[in-house]
Design a protein around this motif. Structure first.
Motif, short mmCIF file in Angstrom:
data_model
loop_
_atom_site.label_atom_id
_atom_site.label_comp_id
_atom_site.label_asym_id
_atom_site.label_seq_id
_atom_site.Cartn_x
_atom_site.Cartn_y
_atom_site.Cartn_z
N GLY A 57 0.81 -1.21 0.00
CA GLY A 57 0.00 0.00 0.00
C GLY A 57 0.85 1.26 0.00
N LEU A 58 1.92 1.25 0.77
CA LEU A 58 2.83 2.41 0.79
C LEU A 58 3.52 2.61 -0.55
CD1 LEU A 58 4.50 2.06 4.30
CD2 LEU A 58 3.05 3.94 3.51
N GLN A 59 3.93 1.53 -1.18
CA GLN A 59 4.61 1.63 -2.46
C GLN A 59 3.67 2.06 -3.58
OE1 GLN A 59 6.46 -2.22 -2.76
NE2 GLN A 59 8.35 -1.49 -1.79
N ALA A 60 2.37 1.92 -3.38
CA ALA A 60 1.40 2.31 -4.40
C ALA A 60 1.08 3.80 -4.36
CB ALA A 60 0.10 1.52 -4.22
N ILE A 61 1.54 4.50 -3.33
CA ILE A 61 1.29 5.94 -3.23
C ILE A 61 2.29 6.66 -4.14
CG2 ILE A 61 1.25 7.95 -1.70
CD1 ILE A 61 0.56 6.00 0.60
N PRO A 86 -4.53 8.73 4.43
CA PRO A 86 -5.72 8.54 3.59
C PRO A 86 -5.51 7.58 2.42
CG PRO A 86 -5.39 10.86 4.05
CD PRO A 86 -4.18 10.14 4.55
N LEU A 87 -4.33 7.61 1.80
CA LEU A 87 -4.10 6.73 0.67
C LEU A 87 -3.73 5.30 1.09
CD1 LEU A 87 -2.27 9.16 -1.78
CD2 LEU A 87 -4.65 8.39 -1.83
N LEU A 88 -3.46 5.12 2.37
CA LEU A 88 -3.18 3.78 2.89
C LEU A 88 -4.44 3.12 3.44
CD1 LEU A 88 -0.70 1.96 3.18
CD2 LEU A 88 -0.36 2.91 5.46
N PHE A 161 -17.83 -3.49 5.93
CA PHE A 161 -17.97 -2.93 4.60
C PHE A 161 -18.92 -1.74 4.59
CE2 PHE A 161 -15.77 -6.59 2.98
CZ PHE A 161 -15.18 -6.12 1.82
N ARG A 162 -19.93 -1.78 5.42
CA ARG A 162 -20.88 -0.68 5.50
C ARG A 162 -20.22 0.60 6.02
NH1 ARG A 162 -25.63 1.40 3.75
NH2 ARG A 162 -26.58 2.61 5.40
N PHE A 163 -19.40 0.46 7.06
CA PHE A 163 -18.77 1.63 7.66
C PHE A 163 -17.47 2.06 6.98
CE2 PHE A 163 -21.51 0.35 11.24
CZ PHE A 163 -22.19 1.55 11.40
N GLN A 164 -16.97 1.26 6.06
CA GLN A 164 -15.73 1.63 5.38
C GLN A 164 -15.91 2.86 4.51
OE1 GLN A 164 -14.44 0.85 1.93
NE2 GLN A 164 -16.34 0.11 1.09
N ARG A 165 -17.14 3.15 4.12
CA ARG A 165 -17.40 4.33 3.30
C ARG A 165 -17.04 5.62 4.04
NH1 ARG A 165 -23.21 2.04 1.88
NH2 ARG A 165 -22.55 0.35 0.50
N ARG A 166 -17.06 5.57 5.36
CA ARG A 166 -16.80 6.75 6.17
C ARG A 166 -15.33 7.07 6.31
NH1 ARG A 166 -21.04 6.20 11.19
NH2 ARG A 166 -22.88 6.00 9.90
N TRP A 167 -14.46 6.07 6.19
CA TRP A 167 -13.06 6.35 6.47
C TRP A 167 -12.07 5.87 5.42
CZ3 TRP A 167 -9.47 2.42 7.50
CH2 TRP A 167 -10.01 1.15 7.70
N VAL A 168 -12.52 5.08 4.46
CA VAL A 168 -11.60 4.58 3.43
C VAL A 168 -11.63 5.53 2.23
CG1 VAL A 168 -11.03 2.67 1.88
CG2 VAL A 168 -11.86 2.21 4.18
N THR A 169 -10.43 5.95 1.81
CA THR A 169 -10.30 6.87 0.69
C THR A 169 -9.69 6.12 -0.48
OG1 THR A 169 -9.88 8.67 2.22
CG2 THR A 169 -9.28 9.04 -0.07
N TYR A 170 -10.44 6.02 -1.57
CA TYR A 170 -9.90 5.41 -2.78
C TYR A 170 -9.47 6.54 -3.68
CZ TYR A 170 -11.93 1.10 -1.05
OH TYR A 170 -12.22 0.02 -0.29
N GLY A 171 -8.17 6.87 -3.63
CA GLY A 171 -7.69 8.05 -4.33
C GLY A 171 -7.05 7.69 -5.60
#
Length: 171
Positions: A57-61, A86-88, A161-171
């Protein structure tokens, strides 16, 4: 290996603690410490997997984000807080879901280290399913427990999965 390391009488961990004047606990023989020793062994077992996922994940930023933030005057903490975290979050979310499922299904560490003891202190659902099925011959009861356990895991994963919308950022 963990049973040997955490052996109350001859284990390396208690020996190391005794060198600094601490009387080590009965890791897997004391009901108050048995689950902690199983959790420690399980966390160590999963650490490599978690680190590989987070490293990916870090290398994908993209490096350009950090360069742009530096040009704009962002410090290390600001870059970490506003870019890295946020990107992780997709990787963190994946690790969270997989870790919850794996840790709810823990069996091998419990069986090898304590067999559910002492006094049932490390008894977990999967260990009870195995005991009912293979020690007591109650296959139907074990199958019913498995289905209920599956449904509990399904609901817990759906909530994640329901609550991931609140804190997961797909950038």
């Amino acid at each position: 290996m963990w049973r040997w390391l955490l052996d109350p009488g001859t284990g390396i961990v208690n020996y190391a603690l005794s060198l600094v004047g601490i009387d080590g606990p009965g890791w897997w023989t004391d009901p108050d410490w048995a689950m902690a020793s199983v959790i420690l062994a399980s966390a160590w077992k999963d650490l490599g997997f978690v680190m590989v996922i987070l490293l990916a994940g870090l290398q994908a930023i993209p490096e350009e984000y950090y360069e742009a933030a530096s040009v704009d005057g962002a410090g290390r903490w600001s870059r970490f807080r506003h870019i890295t975290v946020p990107l992780l979050t997709p990787s963190l979310f994946f690790v969270l879901v997989i870790s919850l499922i794996n840790n709810m299904q823990v069996f091998d560490q419990v069986w090898v280290m304590t067999k559910g003891g002492p006094a049932g202190a490390t008894s977990v659902v999967v260990e009870q399913i195995v005991r009912n099925a293979f020690s007591y011959g109650q296959m139907g009861y074990a199958a019913a427990m498995s289905w209920i356990f599956f449904l509990v895991l399904l609901v817990m994963t759906a909530i994640q999965f329901r609550f991931q919308r609140r804190w997961v950022t797909y950038g």
